[in-house]
Design a protein around this motif. Structure first.
Motif, mmCIF file in Angstrom:
data_model
loop_
_atom_site.group_PDB
_atom_site.id
_atom_site.type_symbol
_atom_site.label_atom_id
_atom_site.label_comp_id
_atom_site.label_asym_id
_atom_site.label_seq_id
_atom_site.Cartn_x
_atom_site.Cartn_y
_atom_site.Cartn_z
ATOM 1 N N VAL B 33 0.838 -1.204 0.000
ATOM 2 C CA VAL B 33 0.000 0.000 0.000
ATOM 3 C C VAL B 33 0.871 1.252 0.000
ATOM 4 C CG1 VAL B 33 -1.736 1.318 1.281
ATOM 5 C CG2 VAL B 33 -1.921 -1.191 1.128
ATOM 6 N N ALA B 34 1.889 1.234 0.843
ATOM 7 C CA ALA B 34 2.790 2.400 0.925
ATOM 8 C C ALA B 34 3.470 2.671 -0.412
ATOM 9 C CB ALA B 34 3.830 2.174 2.018
ATOM 10 N N GLU B 35 3.797 1.594 -1.108
ATOM 11 C CA GLU B 35 4.457 1.756 -2.403
ATOM 12 C C GLU B 35 3.520 2.397 -3.428
ATOM 13 O OE1 GLU B 35 6.139 -1.870 -3.905
ATOM 14 O OE2 GLU B 35 7.303 -0.821 -5.448
ATOM 15 N N MET B 379 11.097 0.827 6.317
ATOM 16 C CA MET B 379 10.719 2.063 5.604
ATOM 17 C C MET B 379 11.736 2.402 4.521
ATOM 18 S SD MET B 379 9.388 4.556 8.694
ATOM 19 C CE MET B 379 7.780 4.335 9.494
ATOM 20 N N MET B 380 12.990 2.153 4.846
ATOM 21 C CA MET B 380 14.064 2.469 3.891
ATOM 22 C C MET B 380 13.924 1.711 2.569
ATOM 23 S SD MET B 380 16.175 4.897 4.384
ATOM 24 C CE MET B 380 17.365 4.441 3.106
ATOM 25 N N GLN B 381 13.322 0.535 2.612
ATOM 26 C CA GLN B 381 13.118 -0.211 1.356
ATOM 27 C C GLN B 381 12.329 0.623 0.343
ATOM 28 O OE1 GLN B 381 11.190 -4.018 2.055
ATOM 29 N NE2 GLN B 381 12.371 -4.307 3.942
ATOM 30 N N LEU B 382 11.409 1.420 0.867
ATOM 31 C CA LEU B 382 10.583 2.237 -0.031
ATOM 32 C C LEU B 382 11.135 3.658 -0.213
ATOM 33 C CD1 LEU B 382 7.000 1.159 1.087
ATOM 34 C CD2 LEU B 382 8.346 0.337 -0.846
ATOM 35 N N LEU B 383 11.976 4.076 0.719
ATOM 36 C CA LEU B 383 12.536 5.438 0.615
ATOM 37 C C LEU B 383 13.779 5.473 -0.272
ATOM 38 C CD1 LEU B 383 12.191 6.607 4.355
ATOM 39 C CD2 LEU B 383 10.708 7.211 2.415
ATOM 40 N N ALA B 384 14.563 4.407 -0.222
ATOM 41 C CA ALA B 384 15.822 4.387 -0.980
ATOM 42 C C ALA B 384 15.623 4.682 -2.471
ATOM 43 C CB ALA B 384 16.546 3.068 -0.774
ATOM 44 N N PRO B 385 14.577 4.105 -3.099
ATOM 45 C CA PRO B 385 14.378 4.413 -4.528
ATOM 46 C C PRO B 385 14.075 5.893 -4.801
ATOM 47 C CG PRO B 385 13.140 2.450 -3.902
ATOM 48 C CD PRO B 385 13.632 3.070 -2.627
ATOM 49 N N LEU B 386 13.749 6.652 -3.773
ATOM 50 C CA LEU B 386 13.528 8.102 -3.933
ATOM 51 C C LEU B 386 14.837 8.891 -3.815
ATOM 52 C CD1 LEU B 386 10.302 8.476 -1.720
ATOM 53 C CD2 LEU B 386 10.399 8.544 -4.228
ATOM 54 N N VAL B 448 4.467 10.224 2.686
ATOM 55 C CA VAL B 448 3.311 9.340 2.723
ATOM 56 C C VAL B 448 3.752 7.919 3.082
ATOM 57 C CG1 VAL B 448 3.106 8.634 0.281
ATOM 58 C CG2 VAL B 448 1.036 9.023 1.658
ATOM 59 N N VAL B 449 4.944 7.525 2.640
ATOM 60 C CA VAL B 449 5.494 6.225 3.044
ATOM 61 C C VAL B 449 5.668 6.190 4.557
ATOM 62 C CG1 VAL B 449 7.617 4.831 3.034
ATOM 63 C CG2 VAL B 449 6.638 5.656 0.861
ATOM 64 N N MET B 450 6.387 7.169 5.067
ATOM 65 C CA MET B 450 6.684 7.202 6.506
ATOM 66 C C MET B 450 5.399 7.318 7.332
ATOM 67 S SD MET B 450 6.981 9.647 9.128
ATOM 68 C CE MET B 450 7.470 11.249 8.494
ATOM 69 N N SER B 451 4.508 8.204 6.922
ATOM 70 C CA SER B 451 3.308 8.463 7.726
ATOM 71 C C SER B 451 2.341 7.282 7.702
ATOM 72 C CB SER B 451 2.586 9.713 7.225
ATOM 73 O OG SER B 451 3.458 10.811 7.212
ATOM 74 N N PHE B 452 2.163 6.718 6.521
ATOM 75 C CA PHE B 452 1.246 5.583 6.438
ATOM 76 C C PHE B 452 1.772 4.402 7.249
ATOM 77 C CE2 PHE B 452 0.137 1.496 4.494
ATOM 78 C CZ PHE B 452 -1.228 1.507 4.776
ATOM 79 N N LEU B 453 3.041 4.100 7.084
ATOM 80 C CA LEU B 453 3.588 2.936 7.792
ATOM 81 C C LEU B 453 3.592 3.148 9.308
ATOM 82 C CD1 LEU B 453 6.446 1.884 5.332
ATOM 83 C CD2 LEU B 453 4.172 0.833 5.627
ATOM 84 N N ALA B 454 3.834 4.364 9.751
ATOM 85 C CA ALA B 454 3.838 4.617 11.197
ATOM 86 C C ALA B 454 2.427 4.522 11.786
ATOM 87 C CB ALA B 454 4.438 5.993 11.487
ATOM 88 N N THR B 455 1.427 4.882 11.009
ATOM 89 C CA THR B 455 0.059 4.791 11.534
ATOM 90 C C THR B 455 -0.509 3.381 11.360
ATOM 91 O OG1 THR B 455 -0.743 5.690 9.434
ATOM 92 C CG2 THR B 455 -0.649 7.204 11.291
ATOM 93 N N GLU B 456 0.049 2.610 10.469
ATOM 94 C CA GLU B 456 -0.510 1.308 10.149
ATOM 95 C C GLU B 456 0.209 0.152 10.859
ATOM 96 O OE1 GLU B 456 -3.306 1.012 8.402
ATOM 97 O OE2 GLU B 456 -3.278 -1.144 8.761
#
Lengths: 468, 468
Positions: B33-35, B379-386, B448-456
């Motif tokens: 979902v985060a992705e 989280m870094m798995q999804l942030l690194a590509p940015l 949105v990656v960080m916020s969604f994962l922290a709330t979920e």
């Protein structure tokens, strides 16, 4: 010793004779000296020191102001210090004006301040300011064509963007908004004129500049908005509701008064009556310290002359540096100079001005009779290693030079890279830090080549018909 | 269904238990979902539209001003429009101040104007202004150490340059001149304080900002000079003659008044009492439109929450967006928020603020118990590509977040490239055109990656001791 052949009236014929005799007008020795000068210039920061001195010790110097008077004194002092043979001033008469304040504020629907500045010689608002609705036009032509009922009582807003180019050719298509907008607005009964600044930056500086005021019956306040503020106004207008702006502007028109062209000469050793003029303008707009416009030009031409004055012998003919007064308000100094020197014009072999900032020179333009391209070709041998390419033969020689060119005087144009020139032009942000010391060295290197060879060469350049 | 294990008081112990049970706290589905959210954010200019709306429709919004009131109304309206479940304000009390004019002019030896601005909450000069000699100091420490006789009756000029860095770490070593300079000058009987602006640009904008005024017996006018003007003063002083400057400053201190933290929530579906706070500050300095500081942050966190609100189901816990008031004048809104919410602090699982402009995010810092680095790793798995690298665990989470962090609340820090942030910081030039729409998309993608994962995510983050 071909010089006696040259008479003032027979200059052109004599020149053709000379050029027929000599395939190469510039001797190897002349070129060697020019090369030494060029390479010495690349090592010297003296031109930068001159710009520093002018901006720090004088600063803003609008025509006819106290700053202008200090600049005139500074220039004479500096020329003497640099070893010129003759230093003098020639008085000119200039219209004078004092900038007061210019406040603008969106009143509705989204109250917030706007950064503006008065265009040169703008009138103020009535005491207490004025509030009116904005009516937007894409360019000055659209304002001119608009029916008066659309404009009457409103603030006409000309919202045309300037294109960034190396040559500065983006200036022409937008500057009409500044120069002719107020007249068009006033004729249609507008309350005021606002224009998107004529500039290429996206900083919160409004760009001032000259406009036509002569013969305008009831002039109205004329202001430039900074680019971000023009964006803001544009974005508000796009939302579809009427946008009301309050203006509070105070300026003061003064009586005409004196200013001066400041002249310094390196007297020619053989033909002192023949003159190569290199120029810049001494005046500046009032909000910056006039570093790029035109402190840099002042530094370049003064240092060029100083280097030539330092040679073991004077050049063949006279090198005359003219620091023109009141360029910013319509080439006033140059026009009065040419009027006053009508009888001498045939003796001015060529003219050139540095007045396009302090970017690297990348092109060498000329305005020569076709028969004298050989001189430009020889100059190019020494200019090309500076990264300069041969340009066209339509040079005006610079703004003040163009007045001479209109009378047939040949011109040289050492064209600077103007990519960022209009980021700073006529703003408070035209300050010393915008002058790149390395670029300035390259400028002097090119100028000293051109100036030395033009004063030293055998023969004449003739005249160039104005329809050329 | 591990959630019932978690109690407010036993949060830390329960968390450790959870993390021991699950090697990977974020499920593959959560990551998927985060992705999707991340990639959607990269295609959307909605955050930019929010910044545009705030800067155009509100503009400057210093704490307690009419602009601030309009911003508070705007923020509530916008949150409702974006689909938040709950929108409310919490009143705070702020000191208020109106900027008037600030004129400075070198009187001798080289008369010319200087561009200055008042530091926040500066007093004015006596009616008619004051004229005094400049005394220069390399930094605030030198002013503090100087004997009073050297300073008394003069204008103390702190002339320290700020270094340009990606991290903004050049700010710390110079900001003391702004925050503590006036107090030091006043204690020694100076007539006024002037500082070289705390900034990295070379434009003719002075940078305002906060200073300590509490307990200063006889405050004196405190001004910042633009960098080119500080250069000018420095160059004049180098010439060795006394430099006299005239100051004419008018400002107005008002009574304390109300402002607001504006809060919008996406209510958690399972544990609504657990809260992830993402913040920005709503107030701005008064001279720009607060686009970078902190309109961009407002756009990023509002759009982040909007995207999460658009999902088919609410996240596990509550996402709370807090737009803090009065950040610029000392984190006033955040401090009062933490005071008012003391009883709830243990329920705030983490905090993060976007308040460093609109540059590309390049580093992901945290402030987590060592035992929860696994979450950051996922989280870094999804942030690194940015283009984001893993940073340190010393994040303050941003200026307002630091007040929470001081109470043990964990924090995430998505660190922006601040290379040019201090070119515009606290100047009139902080306007929408400085916000790069592409960078803003990347910002939202990371947020949105960080916020969604922290709330979920399952489990808790525990507390981080302040001496960490």
């Amino acid at each position: 010793m071909l010089k006696p052949l040259l008479s003032l009236t027979g200059g052109i014929i004599a020149t053709l004779a000379v050029s027929a005799l000599h395939a190469k007008p510039l001797s190897d020795e002349d070129l060697s000296v020019a090369e030494v000068l060029r390479d010495r210039a690349l090592e010297s920061s003296d031109a930068y020191s001159i710009v520093e001195s002018l901006t720090v010790e004088v600063g803003p110097r609008p025509a006819g102001s106290a700053g202008d008077q200090r600049a005139v004194a500074w220039a004479q002092e500096k020329m003497k210090e640099l070893g010129f043979d003759r230093v003098y001033t020639e008085q000119i008469e200039v219209p004078r004006w004092n900038r007061g304040h210019a406040h603008a504020r969106v009143v509705s629907p989204f109250p917030q301040p706007l950064i503006v500045t008065s265009l040169g010689y703008s009138v103020g608002t009535p005491e207490g300011g004025l509030t009116a609705e904005i009516v937007e036009f894409p360019d000055v032509e659209a304002l001119m064509k608009a029916p008066a009922r659309k404009v009457k009582g409103k603030i006409a807003f000309i919202n045309k963007r300037m294109e960034r180019t190396r040559t500065g050719e983006g200036y022409g298509p937008v500057v009409g908004g500044r120069s002719k907008g107020m007249r068009a607005a006033a004729e249609k009964g507008a309350a005021a004129l606002m224009i998107r600044s004529v500039g290429t930056d996206s900083d919160r500086f409004a760009h001032t500049g000259m406009m036509y005021i002569e013969g305008v019956q009831d002039p109205v306040p004329a202001l430039a908005l900074s680019a971000p503020d023009a964006n803001l106004l544009e974005a508000m207008l796009k939302r579809g509701k009427p946008v009301q702006v309050k203006l509070d502007v105070h300026n003061q028109r003064l009586e005409d008064g004196p200013s001066f062209n400041v002249v310094g000469e390196i007297t020619g050793r053989e033909n002192p009556e023949e003159v190569m003029i290199i120029g810049a303008h001494l005046d500046s707009w009032d909000e910056g310290t006039g570093a790029l416009d035109d402190g840099a030009g002042v530094g370049v031409v003064l240092e060029t002359a100083r280097m030539i004055a330092e040679l073991p012998q004077r050049p063949r003919r006279t090198l005359r540096v003219v620091l023109f007064g009141a360029e910013e308000i319509g080439l006033v100094g140059a026009k009065q100079y040419v009027e006053a020197h009508q009888d001498e014009l045939d003796n001015i072999i060529a003219v050139s001005e540095s007045d396009f900032g302090a970017g690297k020179i990348w092109r060498f333009d000329t305005r020569l009779p076709d028969s004298r391209f050989d001189i430009a070709d020889q100059m190019m041998q020494l200019l090309a290693p500076l990264g300069i390419e041969r340009g066209n033969n339509k040079s005006s020689g610079g703004p003040d030079s163009s007045v001479f060119v209109a009378r047939g005087v040949p011109a040289f144009g050492l064209y600077q890279d103007g990519t960022d020139y209009f980021d700073y032009h006529h703003t408070p942000n035209d300050t010393l830090d915008k002058v790149d010391p390395e670029n300035l060295k390259q400028n002097v290197a090119a100028w000293v080549v051109m100036s030395f060879l033009a004063t030293e060469m055998e023969g004449d350049l003739g005249r160039v018909p104005t329809e050329h």
